[in-house]
Design a protein around this motif. Sequence first.
Motif, mmCIF file in Angstrom:
data_model
loop_
_atom_site.group_PDB
_atom_site.id
_atom_site.type_symbol
_atom_site.label_atom_id
_atom_site.label_comp_id
_atom_site.label_asym_id
_atom_site.label_seq_id
_atom_site.Cartn_x
_atom_site.Cartn_y
_atom_site.Cartn_z
ATOM 1 N N CYS A 62 -1.403 4.777 -5.973
ATOM 2 C CA CYS A 62 -2.050 6.089 -6.104
ATOM 3 C C CYS A 62 -2.126 6.614 -7.532
ATOM 4 C CB CYS A 62 -1.352 7.115 -5.219
ATOM 5 S SG CYS A 62 0.319 7.564 -5.795
ATOM 6 N N LYS A 119 -12.753 13.463 -5.178
ATOM 7 C CA LYS A 119 -13.792 12.516 -4.762
ATOM 8 C C LYS A 119 -14.009 11.429 -5.807
ATOM 9 C CE LYS A 119 -16.938 15.684 -3.706
ATOM 10 N NZ LYS A 119 -18.206 16.282 -3.205
ATOM 11 N N TRP A 122 -9.921 9.643 -6.219
ATOM 12 C CA TRP A 122 -9.329 9.095 -4.994
ATOM 13 C C TRP A 122 -10.401 9.060 -3.889
ATOM 14 C CZ3 TRP A 122 -6.881 12.648 -8.119
ATOM 15 C CH2 TRP A 122 -5.716 12.204 -8.764
ATOM 16 N N PRO A 123 -11.435 8.245 -4.059
ATOM 17 C CA PRO A 123 -12.547 8.244 -3.094
ATOM 18 C C PRO A 123 -12.123 7.866 -1.678
ATOM 19 C CG PRO A 123 -12.696 6.361 -4.591
ATOM 20 C CD PRO A 123 -11.652 7.274 -5.148
ATOM 21 N N ARG A 124 -11.006 7.141 -1.542
ATOM 22 C CA ARG A 124 -10.503 6.782 -0.202
ATOM 23 C C ARG A 124 -9.289 7.609 0.188
ATOM 24 N NH1 ARG A 124 -8.628 1.732 0.746
ATOM 25 N NH2 ARG A 124 -7.890 1.486 -1.389
ATOM 26 N N THR A 126 -5.477 9.385 -0.187
ATOM 27 C CA THR A 126 -4.165 8.772 -0.396
ATOM 28 C C THR A 126 -3.502 8.598 0.966
ATOM 29 O OG1 THR A 126 -2.819 10.791 -0.555
ATOM 30 C CG2 THR A 126 -3.990 10.092 -2.556
ATOM 31 N N CYS A 127 -2.272 8.090 0.956
ATOM 32 C CA CYS A 127 -1.538 7.892 2.206
ATOM 33 C C CYS A 127 -0.527 9.009 2.443
ATOM 34 C CB CYS A 127 -0.831 6.533 2.193
ATOM 35 S SG CYS A 127 -1.969 5.131 2.075
ATOM 36 N N ASP A 160 -2.932 -1.212 3.854
ATOM 37 C CA ASP A 160 -3.825 -1.745 2.825
ATOM 38 C C ASP A 160 -3.186 -1.550 1.451
ATOM 39 O OD1 ASP A 160 -5.853 -2.485 1.140
ATOM 40 O OD2 ASP A 160 -7.299 -0.977 1.837
ATOM 41 N N THR A 162 -4.506 -2.094 -1.456
ATOM 42 C CA THR A 162 -5.503 -1.867 -2.500
ATOM 43 C C THR A 162 -5.254 -0.538 -3.198
ATOM 44 O OG1 THR A 162 -7.126 -3.039 -1.144
ATOM 45 C CG2 THR A 162 -7.970 -1.754 -2.996
ATOM 46 N N ARG A 164 -5.596 3.079 -4.660
ATOM 47 C CA ARG A 164 -6.420 4.208 -4.224
ATOM 48 C C ARG A 164 -6.998 4.982 -5.400
ATOM 49 N NH1 ARG A 164 -6.275 5.696 1.236
ATOM 50 N NH2 ARG A 164 -5.399 3.966 2.428
ATOM 51 N N TRP A 166 -9.124 5.493 -8.589
ATOM 52 C CA TRP A 166 -10.297 4.807 -9.126
ATOM 53 C C TRP A 166 -10.435 5.054 -10.617
ATOM 54 C CZ3 TRP A 166 -13.548 1.082 -9.067
ATOM 55 C CH2 TRP A 166 -14.698 1.125 -9.854
#
Length: 211
Positions: A62, A119, A122-124, A126-127, A160, A162, A164, A166
């Motif tokens: 993150c 946006k 962190w387009p996806r 966070t957790c 996942d 990957t 987060r 960007w």
Amino acid sequence: GDEHYAPDLDPEGIAEALEALEKEDAGFEGLEELEEEYKNVIPNAKQDGRNWNSKLRACCICGLMKTPRMWLDYGCENCPFLMQPGVDDLDRMEACTTALHEGQIWLTGILGAESELVKEKWPRGTCSPSGLPVTGIYCIGFFRPLPKKIQGELEARGIDPTPRLWNKGSAEVLGMQGTDEGDNSDSEALSEEENSDLDGFIDTRERDEYG
């Protein structure tokens, strides 16, 4: 309800308070209460020493930044599956965080999903429980993925691995599959040319400074 802002939006209230915390403004009313309230996500001189800014390490998912001691004590609020708070597992901490990072973003509260900053960075999401980045200091980009072993561990748990956060520059570097070791291999995760460009971000301190 409560409103939360990022410092670049020039708000009053909480942003002013966090600025006082950043500058260690002893004359700011309630500074000690602020330090206590945010001690898990925002370093302060009393807790982390006056050179805390030079100790910051970024979460490899993150981009949240903390000192090593904070990572060991509190883990990651955005990615609670990475580390168990209160367990002094230096190898795990070094594997899940990196000293290869640049820039800083101060988030003074939880921004809404419609925030342009959220946006963009962190387009996806966070957790975290809200799915949004928690209050704290974030890097603009980081340059080492999680080690392959931890990526595999997370995938086996249905998580996942990957990143987060960007950032175009770091995304190009993070196209790697991952390193085999922890963050003590930060300097080996990049090519010689990339290392020369990022020398200022490579943390070479000894572990005994984490205490």
